[in-house]
Design a protein around this motif. Sequence first.
Motif, PDB file in Angstrom:
ATOM      1  N   GLY A 273     -28.337  -8.313 -25.236  1.00  0.00           N
ATOM      2  CA  GLY A 273     -28.405  -8.197 -26.689  1.00  0.00           C
ATOM      3  C   GLY A 273     -28.234  -6.812 -27.257  1.00  0.00           C
ATOM      4  O   GLY A 273     -28.238  -6.650 -28.479  1.00  0.00           O
ATOM      5  N   ARG A 274     -28.067  -5.786 -26.427  1.00  0.00           N
ATOM      6  CA  ARG A 274     -27.890  -4.426 -26.939  1.00  0.00           C
ATOM      7  C   ARG A 274     -26.414  -4.176 -27.288  1.00  0.00           C
ATOM      8  O   ARG A 274     -25.534  -4.943 -26.904  1.00  0.00           O
ATOM      9  CB  ARG A 274     -28.362  -3.412 -25.898  1.00  0.00           C
ATOM     10  CG  ARG A 274     -29.853  -3.512 -25.577  1.00  0.00           C
ATOM     11  CD  ARG A 274     -30.711  -3.207 -26.791  1.00  0.00           C
ATOM     12  NE  ARG A 274     -32.126  -3.224 -26.483  1.00  0.00           N
ATOM     13  CZ  ARG A 274     -32.810  -2.168 -26.089  1.00  0.00           C
ATOM     14  NH1 ARG A 274     -32.207  -1.009 -25.933  1.00  0.00           N
ATOM     15  NH2 ARG A 274     -34.105  -2.269 -25.838  1.00  0.00           N
TER      16      ARG A 274
ATOM     17  N   VAL B 201     -16.425  -9.851 -12.047  1.00  0.00           N
ATOM     18  CA  VAL B 201     -16.953 -10.882 -11.141  1.00  0.00           C
ATOM     19  C   VAL B 201     -18.392 -11.232 -11.525  1.00  0.00           C
ATOM     20  O   VAL B 201     -18.785 -12.403 -11.509  1.00  0.00           O
ATOM     21  CB  VAL B 201     -16.876 -10.398  -9.677  1.00  0.00           C
ATOM     22  CG1 VAL B 201     -17.599 -11.362  -8.738  1.00  0.00           C
ATOM     23  CG2 VAL B 201     -15.430 -10.230  -9.257  1.00  0.00           C
ATOM     24  N   THR B 202     -19.174 -10.236 -11.885  1.00  0.00           N
ATOM     25  CA  THR B 202     -20.555 -10.484 -12.316  1.00  0.00           C
ATOM     26  C   THR B 202     -20.586 -11.406 -13.535  1.00  0.00           C
ATOM     27  O   THR B 202     -21.371 -12.374 -13.582  1.00  0.00           O
ATOM     28  CB  THR B 202     -21.254  -9.154 -12.659  1.00  0.00           C
ATOM     29  OG1 THR B 202     -21.423  -8.402 -11.463  1.00  0.00           O
ATOM     30  CG2 THR B 202     -22.612  -9.390 -13.298  1.00  0.00           C
ATOM     31  N   LEU B 203     -19.741 -11.151 -14.494  1.00  0.00           N
ATOM     32  CA  LEU B 203     -19.720 -11.983 -15.693  1.00  0.00           C
ATOM     33  C   LEU B 203     -19.266 -13.403 -15.386  1.00  0.00           C
ATOM     34  O   LEU B 203     -19.781 -14.366 -15.964  1.00  0.00           O
ATOM     35  CB  LEU B 203     -18.812 -11.352 -16.751  1.00  0.00           C
ATOM     36  CG  LEU B 203     -19.519 -10.435 -17.766  1.00  0.00           C
ATOM     37  CD1 LEU B 203     -20.129  -9.220 -17.079  1.00  0.00           C
ATOM     38  CD2 LEU B 203     -18.556  -9.989 -18.859  1.00  0.00           C
TER      39      LEU B 203
ATOM     40  N   ARG C  33     -18.698 -16.974 -24.387  1.00  0.00           N
ATOM     41  CA  ARG C  33     -17.381 -16.486 -24.796  1.00  0.00           C
ATOM     42  C   ARG C  33     -17.490 -15.189 -25.598  1.00  0.00           C
ATOM     43  O   ARG C  33     -16.688 -14.278 -25.436  1.00  0.00           O
ATOM     44  CB  ARG C  33     -16.680 -17.568 -25.622  1.00  0.00           C
ATOM     45  CG  ARG C  33     -15.305 -17.158 -26.132  1.00  0.00           C
ATOM     46  CD  ARG C  33     -14.715 -18.271 -26.986  1.00  0.00           C
ATOM     47  NE  ARG C  33     -13.433 -17.883 -27.529  1.00  0.00           N
ATOM     48  CZ  ARG C  33     -12.267 -17.991 -26.891  1.00  0.00           C
ATOM     49  NH1 ARG C  33     -12.243 -18.491 -25.672  1.00  0.00           N
ATOM     50  NH2 ARG C  33     -11.140 -17.611 -27.459  1.00  0.00           N
ATOM     51  N   ARG C  34     -18.493 -15.116 -26.450  1.00  0.00           N
ATOM     52  CA  ARG C  34     -18.662 -13.939 -27.301  1.00  0.00           C
ATOM     53  C   ARG C  34     -18.886 -12.686 -26.459  1.00  0.00           C
ATOM     54  O   ARG C  34     -18.243 -11.652 -26.674  1.00  0.00           O
ATOM     55  CB  ARG C  34     -19.841 -14.174 -28.240  1.00  0.00           C
ATOM     56  CG  ARG C  34     -20.029 -13.087 -29.278  1.00  0.00           C
ATOM     57  CD  ARG C  34     -21.208 -13.450 -30.184  1.00  0.00           C
ATOM     58  NE  ARG C  34     -21.434 -12.442 -31.183  1.00  0.00           N
ATOM     59  CZ  ARG C  34     -22.413 -12.472 -32.050  1.00  0.00           C
ATOM     60  NH1 ARG C  34     -23.288 -13.483 -32.023  1.00  0.00           N
ATOM     61  NH2 ARG C  34     -22.564 -11.503 -32.939  1.00  0.00           N
TER      62      ARG C  34
ATOM     63  N   ARG D  48     -16.387  -9.338 -25.858  1.00  0.00           N
ATOM     64  CA  ARG D  48     -16.874  -7.973 -26.089  1.00  0.00           C
ATOM     65  C   ARG D  48     -16.741  -7.117 -24.831  1.00  0.00           C
ATOM     66  O   ARG D  48     -16.403  -5.928 -24.910  1.00  0.00           O
ATOM     67  CB  ARG D  48     -18.331  -8.025 -26.555  1.00  0.00           C
ATOM     68  CG  ARG D  48     -18.489  -8.563 -27.970  1.00  0.00           C
ATOM     69  CD  ARG D  48     -19.945  -8.637 -28.378  1.00  0.00           C
ATOM     70  NE  ARG D  48     -20.090  -9.004 -29.778  1.00  0.00           N
ATOM     71  CZ  ARG D  48     -21.243  -9.182 -30.385  1.00  0.00           C
ATOM     72  NH1 ARG D  48     -22.386  -9.023 -29.716  1.00  0.00           N
ATOM     73  NH2 ARG D  48     -21.291  -9.515 -31.663  1.00  0.00           N
ATOM     74  N   TRP D  49     -17.033  -7.713 -23.684  1.00  0.00           N
ATOM     75  CA  TRP D  49     -16.853  -6.956 -22.443  1.00  0.00           C
ATOM     76  C   TRP D  49     -15.383  -6.602 -22.245  1.00  0.00           C
ATOM     77  O   TRP D  49     -15.047  -5.466 -21.878  1.00  0.00           O
ATOM     78  CB  TRP D  49     -17.342  -7.770 -21.243  1.00  0.00           C
ATOM     79  CG  TRP D  49     -16.957  -7.125 -19.947  1.00  0.00           C
ATOM     80  CD1 TRP D  49     -17.549  -6.064 -19.360  1.00  0.00           C
ATOM     81  CD2 TRP D  49     -15.834  -7.465 -19.114  1.00  0.00           C
ATOM     82  NE1 TRP D  49     -16.890  -5.728 -18.192  1.00  0.00           N
ATOM     83  CE2 TRP D  49     -15.829  -6.571 -18.016  1.00  0.00           C
ATOM     84  CE3 TRP D  49     -14.842  -8.447 -19.183  1.00  0.00           C
ATOM     85  CZ2 TRP D  49     -14.880  -6.623 -17.009  1.00  0.00           C
ATOM     86  CZ3 TRP D  49     -13.883  -8.502 -18.171  1.00  0.00           C
ATOM     87  CH2 TRP D  49     -13.911  -7.597 -17.099  1.00  0.00           C
TER      88      TRP D  49
END
Length: 495
Positions: A151-152, A180-182, A189-190, A194-195
């Motif tokens: 959330g940051r 890979v972590t994600l 999706r949001r 952003r990533w």
Amino acid sequence: MDIRNRAGAAVLPPVGAGLALGLWGLDRGGMWRDEAVTFQVARRSVPQIWRLLHGVDAVHGLYYLLLHAVLAVRPGEVLLRLPSVCAAALAAGLVAALGTRLARPRVGLWAGLLYAATPLVGHYAQEGRSYALVCAGAAGATLLLVRALQGRPWWPYGVVLASTCLLHELAVLLVLAHGVTLLHARVGRRDGVRWAVAAGAAVLVLAPLAVVSRAQAGQVAWLSRPGAGSALRLLHAFLGPGGPLFWTCLLLALAALPGPRRLTLASVALPWAVVPPLTLLAVSQLRPMYDERYVLYALAGAPLLVAAGADRVLGAKGVRSPLVPLAGTLAVALAFTQYLPVYRQDRTLRGRPDTLAAVSALAAREVRPGEAVVFLPAIGRRAKVSHPEGFRGVRDVALRASGPASGTLYGRERGAAELRRELLALDRLWVLAEPYALRSPWYPRNPTERVKLTVVTEEFVPGEPRREFVRDGVTLRLYVRRPAPPPAPPRPVRR
């Protein structure tokens, strides 16, 4: 407040351990060749550094500029290495903060201490190069990624990731690990978009450096294609040299692996430890680019897995004693005792491939002011550049313009024809040669280097045997002009 206190108690000991180990024996009394490059480049003016980066070492440009500011305070070995010491300690604290955030404080404490105690971390904590700073940047970017997923804001992640990649472009492989972590965590999706924007911006910032450094790829032409042995050595560097310590760490790391498809310590640490090294090893089968220091930042994932595995095993056994954190800390201390011989060796001059201060001292003792010296090849001039006191008053026959004046690392040398004339006018000549330079199979492509080799071997002969010295792999040898052949006897005149 209690949570914050426990988090601080988990983070501060690894930072303290990292600082203590980094400062231990920091002043070794000499720089080795890579540190010497940092030292001499960082002491140039900013315009001179900028000019140099157009020809060589663009990949280290940001680091040189940072060290330029540091060495402006007081040039010396300790200050040269101090940023790496601080970066290694910071990385240990960030590893601990990650373990605390994604698991619990004792996991962070153990992981941070284990990271600080790892010999490979200790080695580069005392290296005047960028690799410890890249590790701190990678740990910081990973922590900011986790915070963003919780959330940051995302922009700090993008800024730190871009800065880390600019310190060394192969840190961009961390983007793959984070991807890979994600994927494993099944983020929404949001967050995924952003990533992608933050990581894409970091890659975009890196693109100009990648273009410039690609044109300088000849600097890593010495790298060979890695094999299974390279991967095995890296595994031991991450988990321990061998024996019970290695197998214990490996089993604990494996114990941390099974987990749900969400954001966990294992889902962050495993890709971090595995994806960058395996990717670089695979790419290097086609174009050799692999060296363990280029993926040093991946090491942080290993102690996180080991600590998470230990915590899981203790949880499965139902161990809930308040002394568990202390017991784990003592276990890390016991592991460190196994590393002590490595640390003791690494804190001496013998812990590095060469010591240019010793080469400079040798030249100061043997070569008199006014005598001529030639460096074979030109890269051998690094001892003179980093420790000029040993070559004061010595005539550098081949040098036309110094490194700062010519925008090169070791200066611009005379042309082949001009150098030949200079050498043939000498009766005595000192040669400072790299180990391979005086071996018969070596035949340089550079015309100036060929002239050095051919004139020295054809027109000169070694002087007295006692005027040859070998120090740190470098040969210093006195040559004298080859005696002229006796005149041919006159032919009898026929009458």
